[in-house]
Design an enzyme around this catalytic site. Sequence first.
Site, PDB file in Angstrom:
ATOM      1  N   HIS A  38       0.803  -1.258   0.043  1.00  0.00           N
ATOM      2  CA  HIS A  38       0.046  -0.144   0.153  1.00  0.00           C
ATOM      3  C   HIS A  38       0.905   1.256   0.087  1.00  0.00           C
ATOM      4  O   HIS A  38       0.734   2.157  -0.705  1.00  0.00           O
ATOM      5  CB  HIS A  38      -0.556   0.002   1.456  1.00  0.00           C
ATOM      6  N   ASP A 151      -3.355  -7.079  -7.682  1.00  0.00           N
ATOM      7  CA  ASP A 151      -4.494  -7.512  -7.977  1.00  0.00           C
ATOM      8  C   ASP A 151      -4.783  -6.969  -9.438  1.00  0.00           C
ATOM      9  O   ASP A 151      -5.707  -6.292  -9.845  1.00  0.00           O
ATOM     10  CB  ASP A 151      -5.375  -6.769  -7.166  1.00  0.00           C
ATOM     11  N   ARG A 188      -3.800 -10.094   4.075  1.00  0.00           N
ATOM     12  CA  ARG A 188      -4.164 -11.695   4.260  1.00  0.00           C
ATOM     13  C   ARG A 188      -3.088 -12.455   4.770  1.00  0.00           C
ATOM     14  O   ARG A 188      -3.464 -13.474   5.361  1.00  0.00           O
ATOM     15  CB  ARG A 188      -5.066 -12.256   3.055  1.00  0.00           C
TER      16      ARG A 188
END
Length: 285
Positions: A38, A151, A188
């Site tokens: 991030h 992603d 995760r």
Amino acid sequence: MKELMQVITSLPELRKIRSHLAEPVGLVPTMGYLHEGHLSLIRKARQECASVIVSIFVNPTQFAPNEDLRRYPRDLAHDLQLLKQERVDIVWNPSPEIMYPTGYQTWVTVEELTQTLEGKMRPTHFRGVTTVVSKLFNATQPQRAYFGQKDAQQALVVRRMTQDLNFPIEIIVCPTQREADGLAMSSRNVYLNPAERQAATVLSRALFRAQGAYEQGERNAQTLRDLMLSVLKTEPLANVQYVSCAKIEDLREWEGKIQGTALLSLAVFVGQTHLIDNVVVGGSL
Ligand code: AMP
């Protein structure tokens, strides 16, 4: 002196503060529990934009009922500490009730790019993503929005939606940040116990094996898929969902010889944890 970071939870307040921001404005949408992946997006936004907005919202509509919404990791205090260090201007942290008030019934769907890969495994996932990203775009009105290659399908779906709905926003895709042993960073990963954490390195090992073969001249799509699978099969804790060698344009599988850019991707359950990873060969996203 520059004003301090503002953490905003109401739409009228966001609109008011947004209207005074220096442009271009860069948006980095996240679900929080921030890591270096991030932060790499946020740093790029900070370099390129006069103002940076980071959203933190664990979006319920992109989780299926059997998925991990309730136990998704959260640590807002730590996230805010990190964001302050990155000199973020605004943190948009709405509640689910603000994003989806009673009576909510409007959805944004990208029809075709969402039929393959993650979309096949998680049929309602991308509808949740494109809906929430549209709402974030409308609320924050950025000139640029930053997404991770981690992603890849999400980034391509969001880019398609942005074009199709004429959002005047540039979608910037940033490289996947990895741990030293190759594991792609992910919120995760915290679910993994030590044995699973070790086993999870098999995803990047499989991808790098196929990427290496591509770099040595291998162009047969099935050979590359088989190579990835053969590496994944060496790990007893890995339960493979799919391996793919897909065309970047439509995310359909390459058959025979690859003749353009390919997204090599895979999804694997390690224990109960759903992990995805990818590399792009013969071009970029
Ligand atoms: P998330 O909080 O998992 O929804 O991720 C928010 C954004 O960070 C998405 O655009 C992700 O693709 C991106 N991201 C997540 N993990 C990584 C990573 N390891 N490297 C680069 N970007 C990432």
